[in-house]
Design a protein around this motif. Structure first.
Motif, PDB file in Angstrom:
ATOM      1  N   GLY A   1     -59.626 -68.958  18.473  1.00  0.00           N
ATOM      2  CA  GLY A   1     -59.547 -70.382  18.154  1.00  0.00           C
ATOM      3  C   GLY A   1     -60.149 -71.293  19.202  1.00  0.00           C
ATOM      4  N   VAL A   2     -60.559 -70.734  20.323  1.00  0.00           N
ATOM      5  CA  VAL A   2     -61.109 -71.530  21.423  1.00  0.00           C
ATOM      6  C   VAL A   2     -62.407 -72.233  21.008  1.00  0.00           C
ATOM      7  CG1 VAL A   2     -62.250 -71.359  23.685  1.00  0.00           C
ATOM      8  CG2 VAL A   2     -60.067 -70.226  23.292  1.00  0.00           C
ATOM      9  N   TYR A   3     -63.247 -71.563  20.218  1.00  0.00           N
ATOM     10  CA  TYR A   3     -64.573 -72.087  19.896  1.00  0.00           C
ATOM     11  C   TYR A   3     -64.524 -73.338  19.013  1.00  0.00           C
ATOM     12  CZ  TYR A   3     -65.584 -67.463  21.637  1.00  0.00           C
ATOM     13  OH  TYR A   3     -65.630 -66.341  22.422  1.00  0.00           O
ATOM     14  N   GLY A   4     -63.488 -73.457  18.222  1.00  0.00           N
ATOM     15  CA  GLY A   4     -63.343 -74.644  17.395  1.00  0.00           C
ATOM     16  C   GLY A   4     -62.203 -75.529  17.854  1.00  0.00           C
ATOM     17  N   GLY A   5     -61.553 -75.127  18.955  1.00  0.00           N
ATOM     18  CA  GLY A   5     -60.408 -75.883  19.466  1.00  0.00           C
ATOM     19  C   GLY A   5     -60.621 -76.349  20.892  1.00  0.00           C
ATOM     20  N   PHE A   6     -59.772 -75.832  21.790  1.00  0.00           N
ATOM     21  CA  PHE A   6     -59.831 -76.259  23.184  1.00  0.00           C
ATOM     22  C   PHE A   6     -59.813 -75.053  24.112  1.00  0.00           C
ATOM     23  CE2 PHE A   6     -58.049 -79.781  20.855  1.00  0.00           C
ATOM     24  CZ  PHE A   6     -58.568 -80.918  21.474  1.00  0.00           C
TER      25      PHE A   6
ATOM     26  N   PRO B   1     -58.367 -73.452  27.290  1.00  0.00           N
ATOM     27  CA  PRO B   1     -57.136 -73.693  28.053  1.00  0.00           C
ATOM     28  C   PRO B   1     -57.418 -74.395  29.381  1.00  0.00           C
ATOM     29  CG  PRO B   1     -57.109 -71.491  27.126  1.00  0.00           C
ATOM     30  CD  PRO B   1     -58.471 -72.037  26.858  1.00  0.00           C
ATOM     31  N   GLY B   2     -56.728 -75.515  29.585  1.00  0.00           N
ATOM     32  CA  GLY B   2     -56.890 -76.272  30.824  1.00  0.00           C
ATOM     33  C   GLY B   2     -57.922 -77.378  30.734  1.00  0.00           C
ATOM     34  N   ILE B   3     -58.711 -77.399  29.652  1.00  0.00           N
ATOM     35  CA  ILE B   3     -59.719 -78.454  29.460  1.00  0.00           C
ATOM     36  C   ILE B   3     -59.337 -79.263  28.225  1.00  0.00           C
ATOM     37  CG2 ILE B   3     -62.147 -78.954  29.035  1.00  0.00           C
ATOM     38  CD1 ILE B   3     -62.851 -76.390  30.476  1.00  0.00           C
ATOM     39  N   PRO B   4     -59.028 -80.541  28.381  1.00  0.00           N
ATOM     40  CA  PRO B   4     -58.515 -81.355  27.258  1.00  0.00           C
ATOM     41  C   PRO B   4     -59.568 -81.834  26.269  1.00  0.00           C
ATOM     42  CG  PRO B   4     -58.648 -82.690  29.235  1.00  0.00           C
ATOM     43  CD  PRO B   4     -59.036 -81.306  29.643  1.00  0.00           C
ATOM     44  N   ILE B   5     -60.830 -81.553  26.530  1.00  0.00           N
ATOM     45  CA  ILE B   5     -61.918 -81.984  25.641  1.00  0.00           C
ATOM     46  C   ILE B   5     -62.242 -80.861  24.659  1.00  0.00           C
ATOM     47  CG2 ILE B   5     -64.320 -82.764  25.538  1.00  0.00           C
ATOM     48  CD1 ILE B   5     -63.955 -83.817  28.393  1.00  0.00           C
ATOM     49  N   PRO B   6     -62.443 -81.171  23.369  1.00  0.00           N
ATOM     50  CA  PRO B   6     -62.725 -80.130  22.374  1.00  0.00           C
ATOM     51  C   PRO B   6     -63.948 -79.279  22.740  1.00  0.00           C
ATOM     52  CG  PRO B   6     -62.263 -82.219  21.293  1.00  0.00           C
ATOM     53  CD  PRO B   6     -62.378 -82.516  22.752  1.00  0.00           C
ATOM     54  N   THR B   7     -63.840 -77.989  22.521  1.00  0.00           N
ATOM     55  CA  THR B   7     -64.932 -77.060  22.836  1.00  0.00           C
ATOM     56  C   THR B   7     -66.226 -77.379  22.097  1.00  0.00           C
ATOM     57  OG1 THR B   7     -63.274 -75.335  23.178  1.00  0.00           O
ATOM     58  CG2 THR B   7     -65.549 -74.621  22.978  1.00  0.00           C
ATOM     59  N   PRO B   8     -66.186 -77.801  20.803  1.00  0.00           N
ATOM     60  CA  PRO B   8     -67.439 -78.110  20.106  1.00  0.00           C
ATOM     61  C   PRO B   8     -68.322 -79.127  20.829  1.00  0.00           C
ATOM     62  CG  PRO B   8     -65.666 -77.938  18.520  1.00  0.00           C
ATOM     63  CD  PRO B   8     -65.030 -77.865  19.877  1.00  0.00           C
ATOM     64  N   VAL B   9     -67.710 -80.009  21.612  1.00  0.00           N
ATOM     65  CA  VAL B   9     -68.498 -80.991  22.373  1.00  0.00           C
ATOM     66  C   VAL B   9     -69.383 -80.277  23.386  1.00  0.00           C
ATOM     67  CG1 VAL B   9     -68.403 -82.950  23.968  1.00  0.00           C
ATOM     68  CG2 VAL B   9     -66.761 -82.807  22.079  1.00  0.00           C
ATOM     69  N   PHE B  10     -68.829 -79.263  24.071  1.00  0.00           N
ATOM     70  CA  PHE B  10     -69.598 -78.504  25.059  1.00  0.00           C
ATOM     71  C   PHE B  10     -70.669 -77.654  24.379  1.00  0.00           C
ATOM     72  CE2 PHE B  10     -65.385 -79.096  27.072  1.00  0.00           C
ATOM     73  CZ  PHE B  10     -65.786 -79.846  28.170  1.00  0.00           C
TER      74      PHE B  10
ATOM     75  N   LEU C   1     -69.680 -70.589  13.370  1.00  0.00           N
ATOM     76  CA  LEU C   1     -68.711 -70.093  14.347  1.00  0.00           C
ATOM     77  C   LEU C   1     -67.615 -71.123  14.607  1.00  0.00           C
ATOM     78  CD1 LEU C   1     -67.729 -68.099  16.546  1.00  0.00           C
ATOM     79  CD2 LEU C   1     -69.337 -69.223  18.122  1.00  0.00           C
ATOM     80  N   ILE C   2     -68.027 -72.371  14.785  1.00  0.00           N
ATOM     81  CA  ILE C   2     -67.048 -73.445  15.048  1.00  0.00           C
ATOM     82  C   ILE C   2     -66.107 -73.609  13.856  1.00  0.00           C
ATOM     83  CG2 ILE C   2     -66.771 -75.928  15.438  1.00  0.00           C
ATOM     84  CD1 ILE C   2     -69.481 -75.874  16.894  1.00  0.00           C
ATOM     85  N   LYS C   3     -66.675 -73.597  12.657  1.00  0.00           N
ATOM     86  CA  LYS C   3     -65.879 -73.822  11.442  1.00  0.00           C
ATOM     87  C   LYS C   3     -64.797 -72.762  11.254  1.00  0.00           C
ATOM     88  CE  LYS C   3     -67.580 -77.493   9.282  1.00  0.00           C
ATOM     89  NZ  LYS C   3     -66.728 -78.699   9.025  1.00  0.00           N
TER      90      LYS C   3
END
Length: 354
Positions: free
Chosen positions: A174-179, A181-190, A249-251
């Motif tokens: 779930g990290v790729y479409g979520g967050f 751990p320890g980083i409050p910005i959504p992963t899709p932005v990165f 992947l994100i979806k």
């Protein structure tokens, strides 16, 4: 200030900036709480940022990634790929198939995520190659060529998993479409930033952008100058396929599952609107990638605003169409020329009054 405004008017990015400012002012006037961002805790117990602005950044990133590929396809072929949503379903289904193996609900992942993603890239690029072949080799109009996968894509996605709905129980997926751990910005932005960086480097240090625009402006002239228009068009569809795999992947990571009929529904229309809103000619030729990416976030800003005011999801497309049509019409050369002429007529009158 006048000189800056005058210079900006001549830029393609002017229209999406104006649209963004208008949407921002509307929300500020109607409900200032729209801009409230809070720090919450997600289901995994990690601190994450939440709010409408975070939602725009999160889901707008998917659209921005697709806008990159759609811009190249539009510029090179003078048409649009309407099979994007269906191909996202295929890519997401392939990822889940590789990760789940023969068991649709495995307790552990049956393969590394990177392997599943690479397989999905190949599948999505194959879909792009199929579309590109029809357009470049057989000279079929892009919207007609991509209608095949638009129609059959979701059925193919269901077939990949034997019409089952696989579920991934591994939380790390779930990290790729979520967050992270320890980083409050959504992963899709990165992920979006990585895609933008790679695209920017490719356009700066290769002739991809130049060749794409040359083919889109005049394929016959570009052929006389030693280019292969068919290959450039074909390549643009393959690159879009790669962008589709990333979004796939994100979806599927967001839900750790897939709904074949709903996933990425109508996202192709938003991607096309993002390109149009960026001031890019839908008939092909010169393009501005930054304007398309900004246009993607404007579309998501509009979508989030409509959701915020409880607009029925079935009516979203109609609202977006009205707003975008108005913006695109205002950006048309004919309309700009008339506005410029009107401004010149009003200036002397203003001086006389003074």
């Amino acid at each position: 200030m006048k000189n800056i405004t005058k210079k900006m008017r001549g830029k393609q990015i002017f229209i999406p900036i104006v649209a963004l400012v208008l949407l921002a002012l509307f929300n500020l006037i109607v409900d200032p709480s729209f801009y409230k961002v809070t720090m919450d805790v997600n289901s995994a117990g990690n601190p994450v940022l939440s709010g409408y602005l975070i939602t725009i950044l999160d889901y707008g990133s998917e659209l921005a990634i697709l806008a990159i590929g759609m811009t190249l396809v539009t510029a090179a072929s003078g048409g649009q790929d309407i099979s994007v949503g269906a191909t996202v379903a295929i890519a997401g289904s392939v990822i889940l198939r590789v990760l789940c193996g023969t068991n649709s609900r495995p307790e552990t992942l049956q393969a590394p995520v990177i392997v599943a993603f690479l397989v999905a890239c190949l599948a999505a690029m194959a879909c792009g190659a199929f579309n590109g072949l029809l357009v470049a080799k057989f000279n079929i109009q892009p919207m007609i060529a991509t209608l095949i996968l638009f129609t059959a894509g979701r059925s193919i996605a269901a077939w990949v998993n034997n019409n089952e709905l696989p579920v991934i129980s591994e939380e790390s997926f779930g990290v790729y479409g979520g967050f992270i751990p320890g980083i409050p910005i959504p992963t899709p932005v990165f992920i979006m930033l990585i895609c933008v960086l790679i695209t920017g480097l490719a356009l700066k240090y290769t002739n991809l952008g130049l060749y794409t625009q040359a083919v889109g402006i005049n394929a016959s002239s570009s052929r006389l100058n030693g280019l292969n228009p068919a290959f450039i068009k074909f390549l643009s569809f393959v690159i879009l396929g790669l962008c589709v795999a990333v979004v796939g992947l994100i979806k599927v990571s967001r839900l750790s599952s897939i709904n074949y009929s709903v996933i990425a529904k109508d996202i192709e229309m938003d991607a096309i609107l993002a390109v149009a809103l960026g001031g890019n000619a839908l008939s092909g030729g010169k393009f501005n990638m930054a304007a398309s990416i900004l246009g993607a976030y404007v579309i998501q800003f509009l979508t989030t605003t409509l959701y915020k005011f409880n607009v029925d999801s079935a009516a979203l497309s109609a609202y977006k169409a009205v707003v975008v049509i108005a913006l695109v019409v205002c950006s048309a050369p004919v309309v700009r020329k008339k506005f410029a002429g009107l401004a010149k007529k009003l200036k002397p009158q203003a001086k006389e009054v003074a």
